[in-house]
Design an enzyme around this catalytic site. Structure first.
Site, PDB file in Angstrom:
ATOM      1  N   SER A  91     -10.117  -0.485   7.052  1.00  0.00           N
ATOM      2  CA  SER A  91      -9.535  -0.381   5.704  1.00  0.00           C
ATOM      3  C   SER A  91      -8.803  -1.594   5.167  1.00  0.00           C
ATOM      4  O   SER A  91      -8.441  -1.617   3.997  1.00  0.00           O
ATOM      5  CB  SER A  91      -8.601   0.816   5.636  1.00  0.00           C
ATOM      6  OG  SER A  91      -9.350   2.000   5.510  1.00  0.00           O
ATOM      7  N   LYS A 100       0.859  -1.184   0.000  1.00  0.00           N
ATOM      8  CA  LYS A 100       0.000   0.000   0.000  1.00  0.00           C
ATOM      9  C   LYS A 100       0.897   1.236   0.000  1.00  0.00           C
ATOM     10  O   LYS A 100       1.933   1.245   0.678  1.00  0.00           O
ATOM     11  CB  LYS A 100      -0.898  -0.030   1.241  1.00  0.00           C
ATOM     12  CG  LYS A 100      -1.910   1.114   1.325  1.00  0.00           C
ATOM     13  CD  LYS A 100      -2.828   0.952   2.547  1.00  0.00           C
ATOM     14  CE  LYS A 100      -3.876   2.047   2.646  1.00  0.00           C
ATOM     15  NZ  LYS A 100      -4.794   1.868   3.787  1.00  0.00           N
ATOM     16  N   SER A 145      -9.838   1.963   2.885  1.00  0.00           N
ATOM     17  CA  SER A 145      -8.955   2.731   2.051  1.00  0.00           C
ATOM     18  C   SER A 145      -7.914   1.899   1.300  1.00  0.00           C
ATOM     19  O   SER A 145      -7.301   2.413   0.365  1.00  0.00           O
ATOM     20  CB  SER A 145      -8.216   3.763   2.911  1.00  0.00           C
ATOM     21  OG  SER A 145      -7.362   3.117   3.840  1.00  0.00           O
TER      22      SER A 145
HETATM   23  N1  GLN Z   1     -13.356   4.268   6.400  1.00  0.00           N
HETATM   24  C1  GLN Z   1     -12.773   4.710   7.620  1.00  0.00           C
HETATM   25  C2  GLN Z   1     -12.359   6.149   7.495  1.00  0.00           C
HETATM   26  O1  GLN Z   1     -12.618   6.711   6.500  1.00  0.00           O
HETATM   27  C3  GLN Z   1     -11.588   3.846   7.985  1.00  0.00           C
HETATM   28  C4  GLN Z   1     -10.391   4.108   7.155  1.00  0.00           C
HETATM   29  C5  GLN Z   1      -9.234   3.266   7.549  1.00  0.00           C
HETATM   30  O2  GLN Z   1      -9.376   2.227   8.168  1.00  0.00           O
HETATM   31  N2  GLN Z   1      -8.053   3.732   7.182  1.00  0.00           N
HETATM   32  O3  GLN Z   1     -11.786   6.723   8.360  1.00  0.00           O
END
Ligand code: GLN
Length: 484
Positions: free
Chosen positions: A175, A76, A151
């Site tokens: 995410s 990532k 994400s």
């Molecule tokens: N969807 C959640 C957010 O927008 C979690 C994102 C994540 O786990 N990085 O914060």
């Protein structure tokens, strides 16, 4: 070769059925052919990967190597990678070449694994659909009109389409697990402190954890083995022994008690996902496990609690992007204030700005007690819910996400609906416990995930339960048809 698991690829290399160079060329060719349609990678490291593969082949021919030596994978784009652009999905870091490696990057390299490239992601890991990336949205290999989740959507799409056999992800509120669910993968968020955060660009430091995204629990165990461990460079890293995650995969789950929180089957869950999840849970009964109705009474507070704490931490973490030290800098600033404001105005996208505003507000002197302190108290109640539940169950299970993959553009203008994507994953980050998502069947021809949550540092238990499920079911073997 792209439909083989990490374990099978390692086996093939050990038996010299193919070389790492052949394997790496195969994945690079797949990336060249399919990445334009999916946008899963931000940066492809062709030359570096091939050089690494040749070195791995040499090493393998001359003696003892780590089982994953020469096996390709993807990172990532949140992990600092020396000499390589590390963008975090943001214009702010589009020109940032990391001067050092994240510990996770070091560990994968030390095992001899081949980094194919850096995968697309929501900007600064804020999002559930991969639509907030500066580099454009990622598409879901199962239906390219749909989002892959976020994400870590680039990592999920890359693995699901066979553009990498496995990838790293990070999970602050879901995410790793939510994109794994939406793309038919096995993705694990370790216990907070299990994997080093050194060199992993910070979003919300008390919640962020890195973990593996792969097709099987076996592969996730292999990846986690490389990633996990104490790191003195991360002050929240925990110094406790890393067990052999593969050794316990074949344990029986007979007699294990699996708690099913009733709050996870209440309002917000689609009927089809609910019934498919229950069907998946009944596999465990067939294997001799016991399902137990439980309650996590503060579940409904996890989203509001997270959306105070995570933006608060993000607003302080992101204050470092000031146009002075690194990253984007606006042209011809009039004075220092202009440099700061215009750099940040230009460098950050809308969702990131929204979080900074919310976080700064929640931390401001007049509202700190009402929001931030209150959220911290609720966080403790949520942790207590899990501690209490684990007194009478071994594992907690339920859906990963309330619905299968949704259409690109469907929720992007409605942040509150988007935030609900993580209604079953966020409490886990607030509590710090480990959890994973495994392929659990199809709804409307799109994959859904089953989430398994474990006690602190019990990654081996949930990997074991996941592997046992995968011995009984074939969902994880299904490959996105358009990319088979
Ligand atoms: N969807 C959640 C957010 O927008 C979690 C994102 C994540 O786990 N990085 O914060």
């Amino acid at each position: 070769m792209h439909t083989l698991s990490l374990r099978e690829l390692a086996d093939g290399l050990a038996k010299a059925r193919f070389s790492s160079e052949e394997l790496t060329r195969h994945f690079l060719a797949r990336i060249a052919a399919h990445n334009p349609a999916l946008n899963a990678y931000i940066t492809v490291l062709e030359e570096q990967a091939l050089a690494g593969a040749r070195a791995a082949d040499k090493q393998r021919s001359s003696g003892d190597v780590h089982p994953l030596t020469g096996v390709p994978f993807a990172h990532k784009d949140i992990f600092c990678t020396e000499g390589v652009r590390t963008s975090c999905g943001s214009k702010m870091l589009d020109n940032f070449i990391a001067p050092y490696n994240a510990t996770v990057v070091e560990k994968m390299a030390a095992a001899g694994m081949i980094n194919l490239g850096k995968t697309n992601m929501d900007e600064f890991a804020m999002g559930s659909s991969n639509e907030t990336s500066f580099y454009g949205p990622v598409r879901n290999p199962w239906d390219t009109n749909c989002v892959p989740g976020g994400s870590s959507g680039g990592s999920a799409a890359a693995v699901a389409a066979g553009l990498a056999p496995a990838a790293t992800g990070t999970d602050t509120g879901g995410s790793i697990r939510q994109p794994s669910a939406l793309c038919n993968l096995t993705g694990l968020k370790p216990t907070y402190g299990r994997v080093s955060r050194y060199g992993m660009i910070a979003f919300a430091s008390s919640l962020d954890q890195a973990g593996p995204m792969a097709r099987t629990a076996e592969d996730a165990a292999l990846m986690l083995q490389v990633m996990a461990g104490f790191d003195e460079k991360d002050s929240t890293s925990i110094d406790c022994t890393v067990p052999d995650y593969s050794a316990s995969l074949n344990n029986s789950v007979k007699g294990k008690v699996i708690g099913v929180p009733r709050e996870f089957f209440a309002e917000g869950l689609s009927d089809a996902v609910a019934s498919r999840t229950r069907a998946a849970l009944s596999e465990y009964e067939k294997m001799g496990a016991v399902l137990k109705d439980i309650s996590l009474p503060h579940s409904h507070l996890s989203i509001p609690c997270y959306y105070v704490i995570a933006p608060a931490e993000a607003s302080t973490n992101l204050s470092r992007y000031d146009g002075v030290r690194y990253g984007h800098r606006c042209d011809n600033p009039l004075d220092l204030a202009d440099l700061y404001t215009r750099t940040r105005e230009e460098g950050f996208g809308d969702e990131v700005k929204r979080r900074i505003l919310v976080g700064t507000y929640a931390l401001s002197a007049g509202f700190y007690d009402a929001y931030y302190r209150k959220a911290q108290r609720i966080r403790r109640l949520i942790k207590n819910d899990f501690t209490e539940a684990f007194k009478s169950v071994d594992i907690i299970a339920g859906p990963t996400s309330p619905s299968p993959a949704f259409a690109l553009g469907e929720k992007v203008d409605d942040p509150l609906t988007m935030y609900l994507e993580d209604m079953y994953t966020i409490a886990v980050n607030l509590a710090g416990v480990p959890a994973l998502s495994i392929p659990a069947g199809m709804v409307d021809n799109k994959p859904i995930g089953l989430q398994l949550i474990g006690r602190d540092f019990a990654e081996a238990d949930i990997l074991n339960a996941a592997h046992q499920f995968q011995l009984q079911t074939d969902w994880h073997k299904q490959f996105a048809p358009a990319f088979a």
